[in-house]
Design an enzyme around this catalytic site. Structure first.
Site, PDB file in Angstrom:
ATOM      1  N   ALA A  27      16.257 -45.521 -97.898  1.00  0.00           N
ATOM      2  CA  ALA A  27      17.185 -46.389 -97.180  1.00  0.00           C
ATOM      3  C   ALA A  27      17.376 -45.929 -95.743  1.00  0.00           C
ATOM      4  O   ALA A  27      17.429 -46.745 -94.817  1.00  0.00           O
ATOM      5  CB  ALA A  27      18.528 -46.430 -97.907  1.00  0.00           C
ATOM      6  N   GLU A 174      21.441 -28.161-101.825  1.00  0.00           N
ATOM      7  CA  GLU A 174      21.977 -29.468-101.434  1.00  0.00           C
ATOM      8  C   GLU A 174      23.309 -29.782-102.111  1.00  0.00           C
ATOM      9  O   GLU A 174      23.772 -30.920-102.095  1.00  0.00           O
ATOM     10  CB  GLU A 174      20.950 -30.557-101.752  1.00  0.00           C
ATOM     11  CG  GLU A 174      19.630 -30.384-101.017  1.00  0.00           C
ATOM     12  CD  GLU A 174      19.657 -30.852 -99.574  1.00  0.00           C
ATOM     13  OE1 GLU A 174      20.150 -31.956 -99.317  1.00  0.00           O
ATOM     14  OE2 GLU A 174      19.168 -30.100 -98.691  1.00  0.00           O
ATOM     15  N   HIS A 249      17.828 -36.584-104.226  1.00  0.00           N
ATOM     16  CA  HIS A 249      18.786 -35.742-104.943  1.00  0.00           C
ATOM     17  C   HIS A 249      18.863 -36.228-106.387  1.00  0.00           C
ATOM     18  O   HIS A 249      18.613 -37.405-106.671  1.00  0.00           O
ATOM     19  CB  HIS A 249      20.193 -35.822-104.324  1.00  0.00           C
ATOM     20  CG  HIS A 249      20.293 -35.245-102.957  1.00  0.00           C
ATOM     21  ND1 HIS A 249      20.924 -35.895-101.907  1.00  0.00           N
ATOM     22  CD2 HIS A 249      19.850 -34.075-102.441  1.00  0.00           C
ATOM     23  CE1 HIS A 249      20.855 -35.146-100.818  1.00  0.00           C
ATOM     24  NE2 HIS A 249      20.209 -34.036-101.119  1.00  0.00           N
ATOM     25  N   CYS A 370      27.558 -40.176-103.638  1.00  0.00           N
ATOM     26  CA  CYS A 370      27.318 -39.372-102.434  1.00  0.00           C
ATOM     27  C   CYS A 370      28.609 -39.094-101.681  1.00  0.00           C
ATOM     28  O   CYS A 370      28.758 -38.049-101.048  1.00  0.00           O
ATOM     29  CB  CYS A 370      26.346 -40.093-101.500  1.00  0.00           C
ATOM     30  SG  CYS A 370      24.617 -40.007-101.999  1.00  0.00           S
TER      31      CYS A 370
END
Length: 446
Positions: A27, A174, A249, A370
């Site tokens: 994206a 992360e 992720h 997120c």
């Protein structure tokens, strides 16, 4: 002890833009150089926070980081007054100005990995800020993240906020986007589940197209510094083929909560062994794992990536049922919409689906999951969070008015060269620290 999972969402910052900085994030790359709407982005996120708080979920707010980062630009060799630094960077290296201006800290699932006090060796809540060393625009976040977490979770009797791991590829971390926790109840000892993309010192499959951002070594280091019980810690490798399909992720292909794992059938390497290990480990802690595996025939990996079905929040209601919080893109994908209708109508633990418009964040590759950092807190720990960061009617009204006052409704890549954007952002953030009662949080205030 009674405990509740709180979600701390990141407020979208005033410099929200689409610079296409995140290779591997489909994206982000697809929307590069589009014009963004920071005001809409911030209000979309704020509305999600408020609605979830109204439904009885514990909802907190994390402030944006200061952007553009003059510290980074000066470190990279641009000098002079602040306006001169921005002008030079815009002319000589606009890609570096874009990196210094990113509002990516809004995605607080990458801010840190959090282990609740029921799981840790010393009975405190542990936070490890993620080094995010795979991307320049994110690698500059961890110091400010640590400062923010240390401000909100300041009582050393209850909280331990660590430094980030050394920023090297071998320890690429992360944060909570590659971590979840299973338990019978939030306040009881649980099973912590770490997912990595590759191992630095162990031979194994790796993606070929896009980078694996999380390493096994980083996940293990976080678990060790948090003092987790080795018998209640499970590691799994994400399937490298789905990383190459844009699953940068694990929270783009899987989400877990309490006793439920909602996942795609292609999420993991050696998936059945992982399910078996999680089942046995969780069973020893008084709960039975429910695996809801979505087949490729119903929802393809591409459908999952474009809709962000798994980048959802899985939340437990007081009656024990669970609700799935998804972006509206899930309703715009026929396969995903059909699957969700079937899921909610079934007899499984997920009984309801809430849909939110998070279009501005989604265009940069960030869905509901997120935007939030999960922090399990017992009553004493929650009482120790003394800043004004818990969402309620008053805070919502203050933040909504603050966004309306300070944010632009259009920001194109070329606008990052405007020196007044820095002044606007600092004015906004200075006022925000007063609203949230977090003191002098930013460098420009010190």
């Amino acid at each position: 002890m009674n405990a509740q999972e709180a979600n701390f969402d990141g407020l979208v910052g005033p410099t929200h833009n689409y610079a296409g900085l995140s290779f591997g994030n489909v994206a982000s790359l697809n929307n590069e150089k589009s014009a963004a709407n920071p005001k809409a982005a911030a209000k979309q996120g704020l509305r999600k926070m408020k609605q979830l708080a109204d439904l009885g979920f514990a909802q907190g707010v994390l402030p944006p980081q200061e952007r553009p980062s003059l510290r980074l630009l000066r470190e990279l060799g641009f000098s002079g007054k602040d306006a001169d630094v921005i002008a030079k960077a815009a002319k000589q290296a606009p890609e570096l100005l874009a990196a210094a201006s990113s509002a990516s800290a809004m995605w607080t699932a990458n801010a840190a990995t959090v282990s609740p006090s029921a799981d840790t060796g010393d009975g405190r809540v542990h936070f490890t800020p993620a080094n995010l060393c795979s991307k320049l625009h994110r690698a500059i976040e961890h110091e400010a993240t640590r400062r923010t977490l240390s401000t909100l979770f300041a009582d050393p009797a209850h909280f331990a906020v660590h430094e980030a791991l050394t920023g090297t590829p071998a320890l690429g971390d992360e944060g909570a986007a590659n971590h979840t926790r299973f338990c019978a109840e939030y306040g009881k000892p649980g099973v912590e589940f770490f997912v990595y993309g590759r191992a630095e010192y162990r031979r194994g499959p790796e993606p070929k197209r896009f980078p694996a951002r999380q390493t096994f070594e980083a996940s293990r280091a976080v678990a060790q510094r948090h003092g987790l019980d080795e018998t209640a810690t499970v590691y799994a490798q994400q399937d490298p083929d789905v990383i190459d399909a844009g699953v940068f992720h694990n929270d783009v292909i899987s989400v877990g909560n309490r006793d439920t794992l909602f996942t795609h059938e292609r999420a993991f390497v050696n998936k059945q062994a992982i399910y078996d290990t999680l089942t046995a480990t969780l069973d020893a802690r008084g709960a039975r794992l429910n695996v809801i595996e979505v087949p490729e025939a119903a929802v393809s990996v591409n459908d999952a990536v474009t809709s962000y079905l798994f980048n959802s929040q899985l939340l437990s209601r007081a009656d024990g049922s669970q609700v799935l919080v998804v972006p509206q893109e899930c309703r715009e994908n026929a396969n995903v919409a059909a699957y969700l209708d079937e899921l909610a109508a079934g007899n499984g633990p997920i009984r309801d689906v809430l849909v939110f418009d998070l279009r501005e964040s989604m265009k940069n590759g960030g869905g509901p999951a997120c935007l939030r950092l999960r922090v399990v807190l017992n009553d004493a720990e929650r009482a120790a969070v003394t800043s004004n960061v818990w969402m309620n009617d008053t805070l919502f009204a203050s933040l909504d008015a603050w966004i309306e006052k300070h944010y632009r409704d259009r920001l194109a890549p070329d606008d990052l060269a405007d020196p007044t954007l820095l002044d606007e952002s600092r004015t906004a953030l200075d006022e925000l620290t007063q609203i949230l009662r977090v003191g002098s949080l930013y460098d420009f205030q010190r």
